[in-house]
Structure formats: C-alpha cells, structure tokens
Design an enzyme around this catalytic site. Structure first.
Site, PDB file in Angstrom:
ATOM      1  CG  HIS A  69      -1.936  -1.157   1.169  1.00 52.76           C
ATOM      2  ND1 HIS A  69      -3.288  -0.994   0.967  1.00 52.76           N
ATOM      3  CD2 HIS A  69      -1.762  -2.493   1.297  1.00 52.76           C
ATOM      4  CE1 HIS A  69      -3.894  -2.167   0.995  1.00 52.76           C
ATOM      5  NE2 HIS A  69      -2.977  -3.103   1.187  1.00 52.76           N
TER       6      HIS A  69
ATOM      7  CE1 TYR B  24       0.054  -5.155   7.416  1.00 51.15           C
ATOM      8  CE2 TYR B  24      -1.303  -3.529   8.504  1.00 51.15           C
ATOM      9  CZ  TYR B  24      -1.167  -4.527   7.572  1.00 51.15           C
ATOM     10  OH  TYR B  24      -2.229  -4.882   6.789  1.00 51.15           O
TER      11      TYR B  24
END
Ligand code: HEM
Length: 374
Positions: free
Chosen positions: A81, A350
């Site tokens: 992303h 993440y």
C-alpha cells in the site's frame, strides 16, 4: 504461524541445580562444557526463530524482504500500500454500538480521525488502475487517550487465509524478468496449492468495481470480537459503506489516463464537499472467524453505528499519517482480535515495514503537496 510470534522457549535451566561441593578440575571442565552446550542451544533456538538456520522459515523480515524483491526497494515508503494520500475528519457515533461493545468510540458523540487512502502494492509511483485494491486506513483518537486503528480494503474477502499463503502469492505474482508480467505457470501452481485462494479470487473478480475511492465500500475482512459492558462477546466484521452513490468504473479514454487519476478525483471531491461513510458492524452467528477468504452469509444482522466524515486531505510529504503504523491489533478496550492468524501476521509484518521505512530517508510522494493544495 509460530514463526510470527516471538519464541518463548522455557527449557529447564539445568545450571540452577549446582552442587555446593568444591569443584575438581575435571568436573569444572565438564560443567563449563555443559554450560556451553546449554548456551549454544539457547542461542540456536533464537537463531532458528530468526530464520538463520532455515532460510525457508517465514518470518516478518522474510515477508518484508519478499515485498522489496518483487516491487523494488523504495526507501521511506510502506512496503505494501505504498502509494497513498492522507486525510482527516471525524467519526460521529449514534450510540447503537454500545450494546455490542463498551469501547468509548461507540458512546454517542464525535471523535477525531486521521487516515490514509492507498493502492495495494509495493510501488509508490505506480499508475492508478481501477482494479488495483484500494484501501482506507483510520486512527480514531478516543477522549480517554486510547486509539482504534483499522486498515480496510475494497474487496469482499481476502485472497489468502494464512501468512504462508500471502507469501506464496507474493512470489507467484512477481513479474517475470522477461515479460514484466506474472508467470502463468507459477500462478497456476499457486492456485493448485491454495484452492481457498482460487475461490476467493473468483468472488473478488465477480464484484463490480466502483469509479473511485469515494464510492468504494471498505471491509475489515478479518473478524474481531466486541465485548460489551456486561462482558458479552460478539464476533464481528466491519465495513465503511459510502454515502456517495455507487458509480460503476468505466475505462478512461485512451490518452486521458493521468497517472494519479484516482487520487486526483478523491482530492477534488474532498475539496468540494466532505465525504461520508456509514460504519456497519456485521454480527457473526457461528460464522468462520479464522478464515478471511470466506464471506459471511448476506443475511447476517448489520448495525449502523455511526458516520465517518472526511473533510481534509494532505500529501504524505507533510502529514503525520505517513508515520503511523495502522496495526490492526491496536484496539480500544471493548474490542479484541479473533482467532484469525492473519491478524498477528499483519501486526508483525507492519512493524517490520514501519521499522525499515522510519529509519530511511524519504523520497517525495507521487501525490505531492502541489496536488493536494497543502
Ligand atoms: C499476511 C497478510 C498481510 C500482510 C503480510 C500485509 C502486509 C502489509 C504491509 C507490509 C503493509 C504496510 C505497513 C506499513 O508500512 O505501515 C500493509 C498495509 C496495509 N494492509 Fe496489509 N497485509 C496483510 C493482510 C491484510 C489484510 C487481511 C488486510 C485487510 C483489510 C490488509 C489491509 C491493509 C491496509 C488497509 C494497508 C494500508 C495501511 C496504511 O495506509 O498505512 N492487509 N499490509
């Protein structure tokens, strides 16, 4: 996936059983050797956990390196992303969520949010394309200092249900050097190994794609648990459903496809009027909570718990949202993760992506301050 969790080896400590009797030379050598063996064993366990002895072990670092290998290394950017723009606004709760969760966010009233819209994939300068997965990430700032962070996608189910599946898909869809496109043989081998993904992708492809970020529905895909003031636990999934009417996507005329056309349309809309979404909670009734490839039946009870309003847009180059890790397990009291293995995998991956990008110099975002007017 054990590799995703820090390893907690609790080998019994033989060294604490030492005798108080004086040590003779031979004993001492033996004991030192034994201590050496124990220390080497413990070190070995850590190295094993880190993937050093088994280059095929899947760790967060292996996963993030795979993103870098398939998309190229882009310092300072998210490893997935990567292309995005930052936003802010508020969430207005209507109080209906209180029956499901004691989280402060569901008390009637308004809380500020900061967020980010993005396109999936590791390339921060990719050209916008209608079929690339779109995302909305939100951080709700609650009055008691807690936060709720969530990252949600415009697809009905996730293409994989384990970290290993995600890794396999990443490698299978990497562009082949000769063609610049995924190798069809690798993709069909992946589908054979992961029939759940073949089914999920069929469902994803069957869903009509909307014209842009503003008229997309974004889904949590993973299941979570809500806990109310009486201690009742409810399995849930959530979605942000747009107030903006759905307009089907149509291909831009050739020559008209500006590289940032989806982001530019989003920026123009926010600058002309606030955008809104309803936060819809779907209540599971014995539905799968550990498999994000499976949809829940469409007749499940849904509760509209409030409205998200987005009224500010800002380039990543200047927004504090660039430096937020939208870890899906940062949840306020009254919400918790489920048994879905993707949640801890996401959290670990993440963190690895965040740690790498935060220590790097920052290249400018494709969606620049000139485009957002800030
Ligand atoms: C094992 C599975 C997954 C892996 C390895 C993975 C990996 C990643 C990584 C590395 C990032 C960038 C994080 C950062 O640097 O801050 C990211 C962002 C994101 N992922 Fe995942 N992801 C997975 C599953 C999912 C699922 C199931 C969803 C469901 C909605 C999701 C939604 C998102 C969103 C919305 C973002 C963008 C957040 C932002 O704008 O900062 N991911 N993902």
């Amino acid at each position: 996936m054990n590799e995703w969790n820090a390893m907690n080896s609790s080998e019994p400590d033989q060294m604490s059983e030492t005798s108080p009797a004086p040590l003779r030379g031979g004993d001492l050598v033996l004991r030192l050797a034994a201590i050496g063996v124990v220390i080497a064993g413990i070190a070995g366990l850590f190295l094993y956990a880190g993937g050093w002895f088994n280059p095929h072990a899947l760790s967060p670092a292996t996963m993030i390196t795979a993103f870098e290998q398939t998309s190229g290394k882009h310092p300072g950017f998210r490893r997935n992303h990567a292309k995005g723009v930052c936003v802010s606004g508020y969430f207005e709760s209507n109080g209906r969520g209180v029956a499901l969760s004691k989280a402060v966010v569901f008390l009637p009233g308004r809380v500020p949010i900061i967020g980010r819209f993005a396109l999936a994939g590791g390339q921060p300068y990719q050209a916008d394309a209608a079929h690339t997965v779109r995302s909305m990430a939100l951080l709700f700032k609650l009055p008691d200092g807690e936060e709720w962070r969530t990252g949600i996608n415009n697809i009905p189910v996730f293409p994989v249900n384990t970290a290993q599946g995600f890794y396999d898909l990443l490698l299978a869809s990497a562009p082949a050097p000769a063609t610049g496109k995924p190798d069809p043989a690798k993709m069909s081998a992946f589908m054979e190994k992961h029939p759940e993904s073949a089914k999920a992708m069929q469902l994803i492809r069957s869903q009509p794609v909307s014209s842009g970020f503003a008229d997309s529905t974004y889904n949590s895909l993973n299941a979570f648990r809500f806990i109310n003031a009486q201690g009742v636990m409810t399995p849930v999934r959530w979605a942000m459903v747009p107030v903006q009417p759905f307009v089907p996507y149509h291909a831009p005329d050739s020559g008209q496809a500006d590289k940032n056309y989806l982001f530019d349309a989003l920026i123009t809309s926010i600058q002309s009027h606030p955008l809104q979404w309803h936060l819809i909670i779907t209540i599971g009734q014995g539905d799968p909570t550990a498999d994000a490839t499976l949809p829940w039946p469409p007749d499940r009870q849904q509760v509209d718990v409030g409205t998200l309003t987005i009224n500010q847009v800002e380039s990543e180059d200047t927004s504090p949202a660039r430096d937020i890790n939208f870890d899906p397990l940062i949840l306020p009291s009254g919400m918790s993760g489920s048994d879905d293995p993707l949640l801890s995998a996401r959290s670990a991956a993440y963190a690895e992506s965040f740690t790498r990008r935060e220590s790097e110099h920052k290249d400018p975002s494709a969606v620049s301050p000139a485009e957002t007017g800030k």
